[in-house]
Design a protein around this motif. Structure first.
Motif, PDB file in Angstrom:
ATOM      1  N   UNK A  16      30.066   6.251   4.447  1.00 31.62           N
ATOM      2  CA  UNK A  16      29.507   5.797   5.730  1.00 31.62           C
ATOM      3  C   UNK A  16      28.730   4.509   5.570  1.00 31.62           C
ATOM      4  N   UNK A  17      27.975   4.391   4.479  1.00 28.81           N
ATOM      5  CA  UNK A  17      27.283   3.128   4.228  1.00 28.81           C
ATOM      6  C   UNK A  17      28.275   1.990   4.046  1.00 28.81           C
ATOM      7  N   UNK A  18      29.361   2.261   3.314  1.00 23.99           N
ATOM      8  CA  UNK A  18      30.392   1.247   3.094  1.00 23.99           C
ATOM      9  C   UNK A  18      31.012   0.807   4.414  1.00 23.99           C
ATOM     10  N   UNK A  19      31.406   1.771   5.231  1.00 15.61           N
ATOM     11  CA  UNK A  19      32.020   1.445   6.522  1.00 15.61           C
ATOM     12  C   UNK A  19      31.058   0.656   7.406  1.00 15.61           C
ATOM     13  N   UNK A  20      29.820   1.112   7.495  1.00 14.51           N
ATOM     14  CA  UNK A  20      28.863   0.449   8.379  1.00 14.51           C
ATOM     15  C   UNK A  20      28.549  -0.963   7.893  1.00 14.51           C
ATOM     16  N   UNK A  21      28.507  -1.143   6.582  1.00 13.95           N
ATOM     17  CA  UNK A  21      28.268  -2.481   6.061  1.00 13.95           C
ATOM     18  C   UNK A  21      29.436  -3.395   6.405  1.00 13.95           C
ATOM     19  N   UNK A  22      30.649  -2.879   6.286  1.00 16.12           N
ATOM     20  CA  UNK A  22      31.828  -3.697   6.574  1.00 16.12           C
ATOM     21  C   UNK A  22      31.977  -3.990   8.062  1.00 16.12           C
ATOM     22  N   UNK A  23      31.522  -3.093   8.905  1.00 19.78           N
ATOM     23  CA  UNK A  23      31.608  -3.305  10.355  1.00 19.78           C
ATOM     24  C   UNK A  23      30.322  -3.892  10.936  1.00 19.78           C
ATOM     25  N   UNK A  24      29.348  -4.145  10.045  1.00 18.95           N
ATOM     26  CA  UNK A  24      28.064  -4.721  10.466  1.00 18.95           C
ATOM     27  C   UNK A  24      27.370  -3.852  11.529  1.00 18.95           C
ATOM     28  N   UNK A  25      27.378  -2.552  11.278  1.00 18.13           N
ATOM     29  CA  UNK A  25      26.704  -1.593  12.147  1.00 18.13           C
ATOM     30  C   UNK A  25      25.295  -1.366  11.623  1.00 18.13           C
ATOM     31  N   UNK A  26      24.305  -1.560  12.464  1.00 19.24           N
ATOM     32  CA  UNK A  26      22.925  -1.349  12.055  1.00 19.24           C
ATOM     33  C   UNK A  26      22.625   0.150  11.954  1.00 19.24           C
TER      34      UNK A  26
END
Length: 207
Positions: A16-26
């Motif tokens: 989830x951290x990886x996905x959010x970092x790649x999608x620039x989700x705060x």
């Protein structure tokens, strides 16, 4: 802003951290120490009666558990979620495979060996997980011998789901020497824009 209740070493949380970092989700990450029983504390159980991390807090009254369900929720409508009907079904196919045929063997062995640091205590259990883990890696190797990624030849949440524990498989004593296609795929995933390592802290995290 979302809040992610997580354990840093967990592959399921890393997804989830990886996905959010790649999608620039705060997102604010809140560390939960499962080894100290923090996921079984009454306040946490009110949010997730199953007493597990990861858990995504959408607002003060809404929480979403289960790593792959959260992956799907966060990725929907983005370039990391397949857009065709077949592609979406194939992504789910591999995400189910990850949870039922991969994670119970490879991730569990890693937990006993590298998180609990108690391989001697779990010798028989680790041995019993060996065949299932190698079988899962064999399925992946066969697929990746033909395709660069798991769905429609493009990087997606299916790859994120399987990368999380495969790239640390050696920490559960599953060496990847005999799986060259998997090793090449790991390099392709690690080369994706916005990639972060499992030990990298999310920008807004609380211990």
């Amino acid at each position: 802003m979302y809040r992610l209740y997580q354990m840093q070493d967990s592959g399921n949380c890393y997804k989830l951290r990886l996905l959010m970092h790649q999608l620039k989700i705060e997102c604010q990450c809140i560390d939960i120490d499962i080894l100290k029983g923090e996921s079984r504390a009454p306040d946490f159980l009110k949010k997730n009666p199953n007493g597990r991390v990861p858990l995504l807090e959408l607002d003060e009254n809404t929480w979403l558990p289960e790593s792959n369900a959260i992956l799907w929720f966060l990725a929907e409508g983005s370039g990391l979620a397949p857009h065709s009907r077949l592609g979406r079904s194939q992504a789910l196919q591999w995400m189910f495979f990850e949870q039922y045929s991969h994670e119970p063997f490879i991730a569990t062995s890693r937990f006993w060996i590298s998180i609990l640091k108690a391989p001697e205590e779990y010798t028989s259990e680790i041995k019993a997980k060996r065949a299932g883990g190698l079988a899962a890696l064999g399925v992946m190797e066969n697929h990746l011998g033909k395709y660069d990624f798991f769905v429609e030849g493009e990087y997606s949440i299916a790859d994120i789901a399987l990368y999380a524990y495969t790239h640390v498989a050696d920490e559960g004593h599953f060496e990847l020497t005999d799986f060259p296609a998997i090793r090449r795929w790991l390099q392709r995933v690690a080369g994706q824009p916005g990639h972060i390592d499992i030990d990298q802290r999310f920008p807004d995290s609380k211990g």
